[in-house]
Design a protein around this motif. Structure first.
Motif, PDB file in Angstrom:
ATOM      1  N   ILE A 260       0.793  -1.231   0.000  1.00  0.00           N
ATOM      2  CA  ILE A 260       0.000   0.000   0.000  1.00  0.00           C
ATOM      3  C   ILE A 260       0.828   1.285   0.000  1.00  0.00           C
ATOM      4  O   ILE A 260       0.317   2.334  -0.361  1.00  0.00           O
ATOM      5  CB  ILE A 260      -1.015   0.026   1.165  1.00  0.00           C
ATOM      6  CG1 ILE A 260      -0.292  -0.056   2.512  1.00  0.00           C
ATOM      7  CG2 ILE A 260      -2.038  -1.090   1.007  1.00  0.00           C
ATOM      8  CD1 ILE A 260      -1.192   0.161   3.703  1.00  0.00           C
TER       9      ILE A 260
ATOM     10  N   THR B 229       3.557   8.345  -2.420  1.00  0.00           N
ATOM     11  CA  THR B 229       2.693   7.709  -1.434  1.00  0.00           C
ATOM     12  C   THR B 229       3.425   7.740  -0.098  1.00  0.00           C
ATOM     13  O   THR B 229       4.573   7.319  -0.018  1.00  0.00           O
ATOM     14  CB  THR B 229       2.398   6.239  -1.802  1.00  0.00           C
ATOM     15  OG1 THR B 229       1.955   6.163  -3.158  1.00  0.00           O
ATOM     16  CG2 THR B 229       1.327   5.652  -0.904  1.00  0.00           C
TER      17      THR B 229
ATOM     18  N   THR C 125      -3.496   4.697   7.210  1.00  0.00           N
ATOM     19  CA  THR C 125      -3.789   5.645   6.135  1.00  0.00           C
ATOM     20  C   THR C 125      -2.599   5.762   5.195  1.00  0.00           C
ATOM     21  O   THR C 125      -1.453   5.609   5.595  1.00  0.00           O
ATOM     22  CB  THR C 125      -4.079   7.041   6.731  1.00  0.00           C
ATOM     23  OG1 THR C 125      -5.165   6.932   7.651  1.00  0.00           O
ATOM     24  CG2 THR C 125      -4.424   8.057   5.675  1.00  0.00           C
ATOM     25  N   ARG C 126      -2.904   6.041   3.928  1.00  0.00           N
ATOM     26  CA  ARG C 126      -1.847   6.441   3.003  1.00  0.00           C
ATOM     27  C   ARG C 126      -2.227   7.795   2.416  1.00  0.00           C
ATOM     28  O   ARG C 126      -3.406   8.071   2.175  1.00  0.00           O
ATOM     29  CB  ARG C 126      -1.607   5.396   1.917  1.00  0.00           C
ATOM     30  CG  ARG C 126      -2.769   5.159   0.975  1.00  0.00           C
ATOM     31  CD  ARG C 126      -2.456   4.039  -0.005  1.00  0.00           C
ATOM     32  NE  ARG C 126      -3.628   3.722  -0.816  1.00  0.00           N
ATOM     33  CZ  ARG C 126      -3.725   2.669  -1.586  1.00  0.00           C
ATOM     34  NH1 ARG C 126      -2.725   1.816  -1.670  1.00  0.00           N
ATOM     35  NH2 ARG C 126      -4.809   2.452  -2.291  1.00  0.00           N
TER      36      ARG C 126
ATOM     37  N   GLU D 283      -6.145   8.383   2.030  1.00  0.00           N
ATOM     38  CA  GLU D 283      -6.923   7.160   1.827  1.00  0.00           C
ATOM     39  C   GLU D 283      -6.796   6.285   3.070  1.00  0.00           C
ATOM     40  O   GLU D 283      -5.706   5.808   3.388  1.00  0.00           O
ATOM     41  CB  GLU D 283      -6.427   6.399   0.591  1.00  0.00           C
ATOM     42  CG  GLU D 283      -6.656   7.155  -0.692  1.00  0.00           C
ATOM     43  CD  GLU D 283      -6.191   6.416  -1.926  1.00  0.00           C
ATOM     44  OE1 GLU D 283      -6.571   6.838  -3.030  1.00  0.00           O
ATOM     45  OE2 GLU D 283      -5.447   5.417  -1.811  1.00  0.00           O
ATOM     46  N   ARG D 284      -7.920   6.135   3.770  1.00  0.00           N
ATOM     47  CA  ARG D 284      -7.961   5.268   4.941  1.00  0.00           C
ATOM     48  C   ARG D 284      -8.069   3.829   4.460  1.00  0.00           C
ATOM     49  O   ARG D 284      -8.935   3.498   3.654  1.00  0.00           O
ATOM     50  CB  ARG D 284      -9.151   5.635   5.820  1.00  0.00           C
ATOM     51  CG  ARG D 284      -9.216   4.874   7.126  1.00  0.00           C
ATOM     52  CD  ARG D 284     -10.293   5.453   8.057  1.00  0.00           C
ATOM     53  NE  ARG D 284     -11.450   5.974   7.368  1.00  0.00           N
ATOM     54  CZ  ARG D 284     -12.560   5.267   7.091  1.00  0.00           C
ATOM     55  NH1 ARG D 284     -12.646   4.007   7.420  1.00  0.00           N
ATOM     56  NH2 ARG D 284     -13.562   5.830   6.456  1.00  0.00           N
ATOM     57  N   ILE D 285      -7.171   2.967   4.909  1.00  0.00           N
ATOM     58  CA  ILE D 285      -7.215   1.558   4.520  1.00  0.00           C
ATOM     59  C   ILE D 285      -8.300   0.877   5.349  1.00  0.00           C
ATOM     60  O   ILE D 285      -8.234   0.844   6.582  1.00  0.00           O
ATOM     61  CB  ILE D 285      -5.846   0.875   4.724  1.00  0.00           C
ATOM     62  CG1 ILE D 285      -4.751   1.631   3.961  1.00  0.00           C
ATOM     63  CG2 ILE D 285      -5.916  -0.599   4.317  1.00  0.00           C
ATOM     64  CD1 ILE D 285      -4.991   1.795   2.470  1.00  0.00           C
ATOM     65  N   VAL D 286      -9.312   0.354   4.666  1.00  0.00           N
ATOM     66  CA  VAL D 286     -10.454  -0.269   5.322  1.00  0.00           C
ATOM     67  C   VAL D 286     -10.216  -1.768   5.498  1.00  0.00           C
ATOM     68  O   VAL D 286     -10.439  -2.322   6.573  1.00  0.00           O
ATOM     69  CB  VAL D 286     -11.759  -0.014   4.520  1.00  0.00           C
ATOM     70  CG1 VAL D 286     -12.944  -0.727   5.139  1.00  0.00           C
ATOM     71  CG2 VAL D 286     -12.008   1.487   4.389  1.00  0.00           C
TER      72      VAL D 286
ATOM     73  N   LEU E   7      -8.195  -5.325  -1.568  1.00  0.00           N
ATOM     74  CA  LEU E   7      -7.855  -4.132  -0.809  1.00  0.00           C
ATOM     75  C   LEU E   7      -9.006  -3.144  -0.942  1.00  0.00           C
ATOM     76  O   LEU E   7      -9.510  -2.925  -2.048  1.00  0.00           O
ATOM     77  CB  LEU E   7      -6.566  -3.514  -1.376  1.00  0.00           C
ATOM     78  CG  LEU E   7      -6.138  -2.168  -0.810  1.00  0.00           C
ATOM     79  CD1 LEU E   7      -5.760  -2.280   0.660  1.00  0.00           C
ATOM     80  CD2 LEU E   7      -4.982  -1.600  -1.626  1.00  0.00           C
TER      81      LEU E   7
ATOM     82  N   TRP F  66     -10.301   0.865   0.357  1.00  0.00           N
ATOM     83  CA  TRP F  66      -9.910   2.128   0.977  1.00  0.00           C
ATOM     84  C   TRP F  66     -11.028   3.144   0.837  1.00  0.00           C
ATOM     85  O   TRP F  66     -11.902   3.020  -0.024  1.00  0.00           O
ATOM     86  CB  TRP F  66      -8.614   2.666   0.369  1.00  0.00           C
ATOM     87  CG  TRP F  66      -8.720   2.995  -1.087  1.00  0.00           C
ATOM     88  CD1 TRP F  66      -9.020   4.207  -1.632  1.00  0.00           C
ATOM     89  CD2 TRP F  66      -8.556   2.097  -2.193  1.00  0.00           C
ATOM     90  NE1 TRP F  66      -9.040   4.122  -3.007  1.00  0.00           N
ATOM     91  CE2 TRP F  66      -8.753   2.829  -3.372  1.00  0.00           C
ATOM     92  CE3 TRP F  66      -8.252   0.743  -2.304  1.00  0.00           C
ATOM     93  CZ2 TRP F  66      -8.669   2.260  -4.640  1.00  0.00           C
ATOM     94  CZ3 TRP F  66      -8.166   0.176  -3.559  1.00  0.00           C
ATOM     95  CH2 TRP F  66      -8.366   0.935  -4.707  1.00  0.00           C
TER      96      TRP F  66
ATOM     97  N   ASN G 297     -15.331   5.346  -1.938  1.00  0.00           N
ATOM     98  CA  ASN G 297     -14.876   4.039  -1.482  1.00  0.00           C
ATOM     99  C   ASN G 297     -14.270   3.345  -2.691  1.00  0.00           C
ATOM    100  O   ASN G 297     -14.898   3.254  -3.746  1.00  0.00           O
ATOM    101  CB  ASN G 297     -16.057   3.227  -0.948  1.00  0.00           C
ATOM    102  CG  ASN G 297     -15.608   1.994  -0.214  1.00  0.00           C
ATOM    103  OD1 ASN G 297     -15.141   2.095   0.910  1.00  0.00           O
ATOM    104  ND2 ASN G 297     -15.730   0.843  -0.833  1.00  0.00           N
TER     105      ASN G 297
ATOM    106  N   SER H  93     -11.880  -0.087  -4.224  1.00  0.00           N
ATOM    107  CA  SER H  93     -11.405  -1.441  -3.953  1.00  0.00           C
ATOM    108  C   SER H  93     -10.652  -1.958  -5.169  1.00  0.00           C
ATOM    109  O   SER H  93     -10.880  -1.528  -6.294  1.00  0.00           O
ATOM    110  CB  SER H  93     -12.560  -2.385  -3.612  1.00  0.00           C
ATOM    111  OG  SER H  93     -13.399  -2.592  -4.731  1.00  0.00           O
TER     112      SER H  93
END
Length: 134
Positions: free
Chosen positions: A24, A39, A45-46, A58-61, A70, A72, A83, A85
């Motif tokens: 990520i 990045t 988060t990234r 981008e919050r990694i979900v 993946l 986010w 959102n 993916s």
């Protein structure tokens, strides 16, 4: 809510592609170089800087190793909701990345569509380079 989906096919193996997607913090070097310029990682988060100068958190979900998926959520853009993916699947002798974006407002599709097209092209180029590596 609007949805745009891109399918990127490559000769690279599922494992090679998933390794690039799951990394990520390396969007700008491994997955979509040129489309993403930088990045940076923070806990969960990234922070992504795109070719057009836009920077988005981008919050990694979800990082699902079993499903090779993946997910986010983007913050700080002109969107009310975003959102995204990416899921890696075998497609016969090829590997497919299914990249999906769900967002509001719906009329943002006019701007998001061409950006995702450029991102899909950058991804295909990067992933096809992996096909020659063992």
């Amino acid at each position: 809510m609007a949805t745009i989906q891109k399918e990127i096919l490559t000769r690279a193996s599922v494992d090679q592609v998933w390794d690039a997607v799951r990394d990520i913090g390396a969007l700008h070097t491994r997955l979509v170089p040129g489309f993403v310029l930088d990045t940076r990682l923070e806990p969960g988060t990234r922070i992504v800087t795109f070719f057009n100068g836009v920077t988005v958190r981008e919050r990694i979900v979800t990082l699902d190793e079993e499903r090779k998926r993946l997910v986010w959520a983007a913050e700080g853009s002109f969107l009310k909701h975003h959102n995204g993916s990416a899921q890696v699947l075998a497609r016969g002798a090829l590997t497919c990345v299914i990249w999906t974006a769900d967002f509001l407002p719906d009329d943002a599709a006019a701007a998001i569509g061409p950006l995702m097209e450029a991102g899909a092209e950058a991804m295909k180029t990067a992933l096809d380079k992996l096909a020659g590596k063992s």
